[in-house]
Design an enzyme around this catalytic site. Structure first.
Site, PDB file in Angstrom:
ATOM      1  CG  ASP A  57      -1.975  -0.981   1.244  1.00 36.56           C
ATOM      2  OD1 ASP A  57      -1.974  -1.851   0.357  1.00 36.56           O
ATOM      3  OD2 ASP A  57      -2.846  -0.912   2.138  1.00 36.56           O
ATOM      4  CG  ASP A  58       0.148   3.782   2.259  1.00 36.78           C
ATOM      5  OD1 ASP A  58      -1.021   3.637   1.872  1.00 36.78           O
ATOM      6  OD2 ASP A  58       0.484   3.766   3.455  1.00 36.78           O
ATOM      7  CG  HIS A  88      -4.346   2.801  -0.536  1.00 35.27           C
ATOM      8  ND1 HIS A  88      -5.257   2.073   0.209  1.00 35.27           N
ATOM      9  CD2 HIS A  88      -3.433   3.259   0.383  1.00 35.27           C
ATOM     10  CE1 HIS A  88      -4.910   2.107   1.493  1.00 35.27           C
ATOM     11  NE2 HIS A  88      -3.820   2.826   1.624  1.00 35.27           N
ATOM     12  CG  HIS A 146      -3.738   7.304   2.860  1.00 34.92           C
ATOM     13  ND1 HIS A 146      -3.577   7.232   4.222  1.00 34.92           N
ATOM     14  CD2 HIS A 146      -3.594   6.036   2.410  1.00 34.92           C
ATOM     15  CE1 HIS A 146      -3.335   5.977   4.587  1.00 34.92           C
ATOM     16  NE2 HIS A 146      -3.350   5.218   3.496  1.00 34.92           N
ATOM     17  CG  HIS A 154       2.270  -0.011   4.364  1.00 34.79           C
ATOM     18  ND1 HIS A 154       2.015  -0.978   5.312  1.00 34.79           N
ATOM     19  CD2 HIS A 154       1.118   0.684   4.202  1.00 34.79           C
ATOM     20  CE1 HIS A 154       0.762  -0.857   5.726  1.00 34.79           C
ATOM     21  NE2 HIS A 154       0.190   0.145   5.067  1.00 34.79           N
TER      22      HIS A 154
HETATM   23 ZN   LIG Z   1      -2.618   3.261   3.296  1.00 33.86          ZN
END
Ligand SMILES: [Zn+2]
Length: 318
Positions: free
Chosen positions: A122-123, A176, A180, A288
């Site tokens: 993620d991210d 995603h 955020h 991540h």
């Molecule tokens: Zn995230």
């Protein structure tokens, strides 16, 4: 006498011509046969390869037909064309909807005896960590799913190139979102459907601007995870928009601190698999790939080796 020899010479020439024609047609026949036999061998090889690949959660009568098109489309040619293949056409991808259902039922058992791990990051993409993750995946010929932040893609040409590389290397791209920001997406811990869907669309637009108009992904991961928020109003809206949301059932704990060592990350993952107490044919592993998660990139080889030692194969979510 002269006349006779002339006839013989004339006929000999004809015989030679006929002989040459005969030899050529025999050659062509065998070449054709050889070609067809080769084609058959390749077809059989492809079929057994695809048969191995087709082990969907539900039996599918049209599997063989799909398999042929999967084989045709999932080729190296697409790597150069930046084509993001759909789930149906991707040899490494599974239907994310099936995995969403598994996560919602807390049932990670398969009936075919296989063990499948979905590595998810993620991210990203990030300038300092994503590249190393991509390299480790490539060396191991392992495909993963990246839940990308549109706002990170936008930041630099390097990050745009990394997104392209993910696609060219055959990884799956999940969305995603863009901002955020929990306070914007989930005011009072309640998901705002309009804000959230617009945020996902904004992120997808950024990805499309890099990957081309043909790109789309309906697989999303909510920032913080779907499980963390009140999603009563959101869920029907996600369904209406055709989204599949994917949480996780295991993790390396890299979100818990930026100071984790490789050993700690590997042990955290081992522990989270143990916590499943045998309900573990399917692992959706949360990790991540931001700049702060260098240990995640450094631990990836060990994590892949460990999962392989447990009998897991690696697949992606589309
Ligand atoms: Zn995230």
């Amino acid at each position: 006498m002269y006349k006779l020899s002339k006839i013989i010479i004339k006929n000999s020439a004809l015989i030679v011509v006929l002989l040459i024609a005969f030899v050529f047609s025999i050659g062509a026949f065998y070449q054709d046969k050889l070609y067809n036999e080769n084609k058959e061998v390749i077809a059989i090889q492809n079929k057994s390869f695809i048969d191995n690949k087709i082990y969907e959660y539900t039996s599918d009568d049209s599997a063989d037909g799909n398999a042929q098109s999967k084989e045709n489309i999932n080729t190296a040619i697409n790597r150069q064309n930046l084509v993001y293949t759909s789930y149906e056409n991707d040899l490494y991808a599974d239907n994310a909807k099936d995995v969403e259902n598994m996560l919602n039922k807390w049932n990670y058992l398969r009936e075919d005896g296989k063990k499948v791990a979905y590595l998810t990051f993620d991210d990203g993409p990030s300038t300092e960590v994503t590249q190393q993750i991509l390299e480790t995946l490539k060396v191991n010929n392992v495909k993963a799913t990246f839940f990308v932040l549109g706002s990170n893609v936008e930041k630099s040409n390097i990050q745009k190139e990394l997104l392209k590389e993910m696609v060219m290397e055959g990884h799956a791209i999940g969305n995603h979102g863009y901002c955020h920001d929990y306070s914007i997406l989930y005011p009072g811990r309640v998901a705002n459907p309009t804000v959230l869907v617009n945020d996902m669309k904004k992120s997808e637009d950024v990805m499309r601007s890099v990957l081309g108009d043909g790109f789309s992904t309906s697989v999303i991961r909510l920032p913080g995870g779907h499980m963390s928020w009140n999603t009563k109003a959101l869920d029907p809206v996600l369904e209406k928009n055709g989204y599949t949301y994917i949480d996780w059932n295991t993790l390396n704990g890299d979100a818990e601190s930026n100071d984790r060592t490789v050993e700690q990350l590997v042990n955290r993952l081992k522990g989270s698999i143990r916590d499943l107490a045998g309900n573990d044919d399917v692992l959706i592993i949360l990790m991540h790939d931001t700049n702060a998660k260098k240990a995640t990139a450094q631990s990836l080889q060990e994590i892949i080796d460990y999962l392989k030692s447990l009998g897991y194969e690696f697949r992606t979510l589309k």
